[in-house]
Design an enzyme around this catalytic site. Structure first.
Site, PDB file in Angstrom:
ATOM      1  N   ILE A 158       0.858  -1.272   0.083  1.00 32.01           N
ATOM      2  CA  ILE A 158      -0.030  -0.056  -0.041  1.00 32.01           C
ATOM      3  C   ILE A 158       0.979   1.238  -0.067  1.00 32.01           C
ATOM      4  O   ILE A 158       0.448   2.180  -0.754  1.00 32.01           O
ATOM      5  CB  ILE A 158      -0.982   0.055   1.313  1.00 32.01           C
ATOM      6  N   ASP A 177      10.993   1.959   6.634  1.00 32.48           N
ATOM      7  CA  ASP A 177      10.602   0.529   6.438  1.00 32.48           C
ATOM      8  C   ASP A 177      11.928  -0.338   6.488  1.00 32.48           C
ATOM      9  O   ASP A 177      12.543  -0.568   5.700  1.00 32.48           O
ATOM     10  CB  ASP A 177       9.808  -0.079   5.132  1.00 32.48           C
ATOM     11  N   THR A 238      -4.803   5.109   7.336  1.00 30.30           N
ATOM     12  CA  THR A 238      -5.602   4.176   6.728  1.00 30.30           C
ATOM     13  C   THR A 238      -4.976   2.732   7.243  1.00 30.30           C
ATOM     14  O   THR A 238      -5.710   1.720   6.511  1.00 30.30           O
ATOM     15  CB  THR A 238      -5.474   4.153   5.203  1.00 30.30           C
ATOM     16  N   ARG A 240      -4.169   0.863  10.864  1.00 32.35           N
ATOM     17  CA  ARG A 240      -4.806   0.494  12.055  1.00 32.35           C
ATOM     18  C   ARG A 240      -4.753   1.575  13.035  1.00 32.35           C
ATOM     19  O   ARG A 240      -3.846   2.271  13.517  1.00 32.35           O
ATOM     20  CB  ARG A 240      -4.043  -0.692  12.802  1.00 32.35           C
ATOM     21  N   ASP A 264      -9.111   6.761   8.921  1.00 39.67           N
ATOM     22  CA  ASP A 264     -10.210   5.746   8.712  1.00 39.67           C
ATOM     23  C   ASP A 264     -10.406   4.692   9.711  1.00 39.67           C
ATOM     24  O   ASP A 264     -11.090   3.669   9.569  1.00 39.67           O
ATOM     25  CB  ASP A 264      -9.819   5.150   7.033  1.00 39.67           C
ATOM     26  N   GLU A 269     -13.305   0.898  17.577  1.00 43.02           N
ATOM     27  CA  GLU A 269     -14.324   1.067  16.498  1.00 43.02           C
ATOM     28  C   GLU A 269     -15.592   0.472  16.719  1.00 43.02           C
ATOM     29  O   GLU A 269     -15.651  -0.724  17.095  1.00 43.02           O
ATOM     30  CB  GLU A 269     -13.719   0.156  15.111  1.00 43.02           C
ATOM     31  N   HIS A 288     -13.692   2.858   8.470  1.00 46.90           N
ATOM     32  CA  HIS A 288     -12.709   1.790   8.175  1.00 46.90           C
ATOM     33  C   HIS A 288     -13.490   1.251   6.701  1.00 46.90           C
ATOM     34  O   HIS A 288     -13.576   0.069   6.610  1.00 46.90           O
ATOM     35  CB  HIS A 288     -13.016   0.794   9.136  1.00 46.90           C
ATOM     36  N   ALA A 291     -10.768  -0.007   1.945  1.00 46.10           N
ATOM     37  CA  ALA A 291     -11.021  -1.192   0.894  1.00 46.10           C
ATOM     38  C   ALA A 291     -12.307  -1.494   0.625  1.00 46.10           C
ATOM     39  O   ALA A 291     -12.293  -2.664   0.102  1.00 46.10           O
ATOM     40  CB  ALA A 291     -10.033  -2.252   1.249  1.00 46.10           C
TER      41      ALA A 291
HETATM   42  P1  NAD Z   1       2.519  -5.157   3.586  1.00 46.49           P
HETATM   43  O1  NAD Z   1       2.929  -6.400   4.465  1.00 46.49           O
HETATM   44  O2  NAD Z   1       2.509  -5.253   2.072  1.00 46.49           O
HETATM   45  O3  NAD Z   1       3.125  -3.748   3.730  1.00 46.49           O
HETATM   46  C1  NAD Z   1       3.509  -3.390   5.369  1.00 46.49           C
HETATM   47  C2  NAD Z   1       5.244  -2.883   5.592  1.00 46.49           C
HETATM   48  O4  NAD Z   1       5.054  -2.461   6.938  1.00 46.49           O
HETATM   49  C3  NAD Z   1       5.959  -4.013   5.485  1.00 46.49           C
HETATM   50  O5  NAD Z   1       7.027  -3.728   4.229  1.00 46.49           O
HETATM   51  C4  NAD Z   1       6.826  -4.036   6.700  1.00 46.49           C
HETATM   52  O6  NAD Z   1       8.262  -4.187   6.632  1.00 46.49           O
HETATM   53  C5  NAD Z   1       6.521  -2.745   7.262  1.00 46.49           C
HETATM   54  N1  NAD Z   1       6.712  -2.468   8.713  1.00 46.49           N
HETATM   55  C6  NAD Z   1       6.447  -3.273   9.714  1.00 46.49           C
HETATM   56  N2  NAD Z   1       6.856  -2.962  10.620  1.00 46.49           N
HETATM   57  C7  NAD Z   1       7.244  -1.701  10.429  1.00 46.49           C
HETATM   58  C8  NAD Z   1       7.945  -0.392  11.524  1.00 46.49           C
HETATM   59  N3  NAD Z   1       7.886  -0.820  12.907  1.00 46.49           N
HETATM   60  N4  NAD Z   1       8.494   0.614  10.617  1.00 46.49           N
HETATM   61  C9  NAD Z   1       8.183   0.716   9.411  1.00 46.49           C
HETATM   62  N5  NAD Z   1       7.705  -0.410   8.702  1.00 46.49           N
HETATM   63  C10 NAD Z   1       7.227  -1.490   9.141  1.00 46.49           C
HETATM   64  O7  NAD Z   1       0.894  -4.476   3.937  1.00 46.49           O
HETATM   65  P2  NAD Z   1       0.335  -3.546   3.153  1.00 46.49           P
HETATM   66  O8  NAD Z   1      -0.839  -4.430   1.987  1.00 46.49           O
HETATM   67  O9  NAD Z   1       0.726  -2.457   2.549  1.00 46.49           O
HETATM   68  O10 NAD Z   1      -0.888  -3.298   4.130  1.00 46.49           O
HETATM   69  C11 NAD Z   1      -0.572  -2.302   5.366  1.00 46.49           C
HETATM   70  C12 NAD Z   1      -1.554  -2.305   6.368  1.00 46.49           C
HETATM   71  O11 NAD Z   1      -2.569  -1.635   5.862  1.00 46.49           O
HETATM   72  C13 NAD Z   1      -2.146  -3.798   7.056  1.00 46.49           C
HETATM   73  O12 NAD Z   1      -1.266  -4.200   7.773  1.00 46.49           O
HETATM   74  C14 NAD Z   1      -3.434  -3.155   7.368  1.00 46.49           C
HETATM   75  O13 NAD Z   1      -3.463  -3.246   8.818  1.00 46.49           O
HETATM   76  C15 NAD Z   1      -3.900  -1.802   6.693  1.00 46.49           C
HETATM   77  N6  NAD Z   1      -5.081  -2.026   5.893  1.00 46.49           N
HETATM   78  C16 NAD Z   1      -6.081  -1.263   6.254  1.00 46.49           C
HETATM   79  C17 NAD Z   1      -7.226  -1.605   5.268  1.00 46.49           C
HETATM   80  C18 NAD Z   1      -8.409  -0.653   5.905  1.00 46.49           C
HETATM   81  O14 NAD Z   1      -9.482  -0.830   5.458  1.00 46.49           O
HETATM   82  N7  NAD Z   1      -8.277   0.604   6.187  1.00 46.49           N
HETATM   83  C19 NAD Z   1      -7.292  -2.255   4.365  1.00 46.49           C
HETATM   84  C20 NAD Z   1      -6.147  -3.048   4.056  1.00 46.49           C
HETATM   85  C21 NAD Z   1      -5.024  -2.901   4.913  1.00 46.49           C
END
Ligand code: NAD
Length: 324
Positions: A158, A177, A238, A240, A264, A269, A288, A291
């Site tokens: 994302i 990251d 967006t 958590r 979001d 929640e 929320h 997506a």
């Molecule tokens: P992803 O696994 O592709 O990317 C997450 C990244 O976070 C990874 O590259 C990881 O190395 C990095 N990370 C972990 N701990 C870290 C830290 N302490 N500091 C910096 N980076 C760190 O996941 P994604 O598909 O990009 O999704 C990200 C998050 O979005 C999900 O975990 C989920 O919680 C959230 N999400 C929210 C919704 C919504 O409806 N609002 C929908 C989908 C996902």
């Protein structure tokens, strides 16, 4: 032929159920809930071989009841806090995610919240509906994304999709990251550079969160992190709610340390009716739904049933999580 039974764990409306059944085709029998009721959930999961989960947490109780389960499919990607993965692991059940649909939906929503927070869309819209025409009142505080430095906390699927979109707005960025280093040509094309969390906070006009909620990231944006941001920065979440200390954010929004926020997701929640966030003019809030588009749902369900078909035919499961 009777299809394999797949429970959709969340309660939804007939339009959503129809969309899921259309994606499932004849090979699956989609089991849905009449009510948002845990007794019904446990009853219905009992003869299902697969469960699709996301908004409603998949608990030990559901897994105990689902004695015929062979696979758990998450409808999104944030599995760390939306299912009892220790219990899934203990049973040896495979868990798969659905980045298809999720990534674009959340990336577009992050951009929506950025623009809306920068221009106080919720406030302007609500005021206009009350007959107040603020043609000049926001000129002193509204911002444009053009020229901003964006701080990305997390540069996974994302984070990268957001950066792809923001390059068209004329933004540059710093990403923190520990597990990702983008190829130099991608960094150059997206005007990004890697940095520590501190660098991302200090350098940025807008900070956007794209990390999972884990014990290590809970409260990652707390009082101290907020105080290290540029005065007047914007915060977008967006991912958590638990990533941000909400009380600290409310104080920073109230005293101007943070100019605006777009959220979001929330610590609780839905947020409590007396949450101070609901009283601030400089926040934009959504329930929320990053997506939660019809487009995303169609893509997700097509991907899930493709994956389940492959799993039951060959044992192969795409986007499988290696549980820690
Ligand atoms: P992803 O696994 O592709 O990317 C997450 C990244 O976070 C990874 O590259 C990881 O190395 C990095 N990370 C972990 N701990 C870290 C830290 N302490 N500091 C910096 N980076 C760190 O996941 P994604 O598909 O990009 O999704 C990200 C998050 O979005 C999900 O975990 C989920 O919680 C959230 N999400 C929210 C919704 C919504 O409806 N609002 C929908 C989908 C996902």
């Amino acid at each position: 032929m009777v299809g394999r039974r797949v429970l959709y764990l969340s309660h939804a409306g007939p339009d959503v159920y129809a969309l899921i059944r259309a994606a499932a085709g004849g090979a699956f029998d989609v089991v849905t809930l009449e009510r948002d009721d845990d007794e019904e959930r446990c009853r219905r999961i009992a003869d299902c071989e697969a469960v699709i989960c996301a908004a409603t947490r998949l608990t030990k109780r559901h897994l105990d009841a689902g004695r015929r389960l062979r696979v758990v499919h998450h409808q999104g990607v944030g599995w760390q806090d939306t299912l009892d993965w220790q219990e899934v692991k203990r049973r040896g059940l495979p868990l798969a995610l659905t980045p298809e649909g999720t990534t674009i939906g959340v990336a577009e929503h992050a951009i929506l919240l950025m623009l809306a927070a920068a221009k106080r869309l919720s406030f302007a819209d609500a005021e206009l509906r009350r007959g107040r025409w603020h043609v000049n009142a926001l000129r002193g505080v509204s911002r444009e994304l053009y020229g901003m430095t964006i701080g990305y906390v997390g540069m996974g699927r994302i984070g990268q999709a957001v950066a792809e979109r923001l390059v068209a707005f004329g933004c540059t960025g710093v990403y923190a990251d520990p597990a990702v280093r983008l190829p130099p040509e991608v960094e150059a094309r997206l005007a990004l550079r890697p940095g520590s969390l501190d660098e991302a906070l200090q350098a940025s006009d807008l900070v956007t969160l794209h990390v999972p909620l884990t014990p290590a990231t809970r409260g990652i944006i707390g009082r101290e992190a907020l105080s290290r941001m540029k005065p007047g920065a914007i915060v977008i979440n967006t991912s958590r709610g638990g990533l941000i200390d909400e009380a600290a954010l409310v104080d920073a929004l109230a005293n101007g340390q943070v100019l605006a926020a777009g959220l979001d997701v929330f610590e609780r929640e839905p947020p409590a009716p007396d949450s101070p966030l609901l009283k601030l003019d400089n926040v934009v809030l959504t329930p929320h739904i990053s997506a939660g588009t019809r487009d995303a749902m169609r893509q997700k369900m097509a991907a899930i049933f493709r994956n389940l078909t492959s799993f039951f035919a060959t044992g192969q499961l795409a986007n499988r999580v290696e549980l820690p």
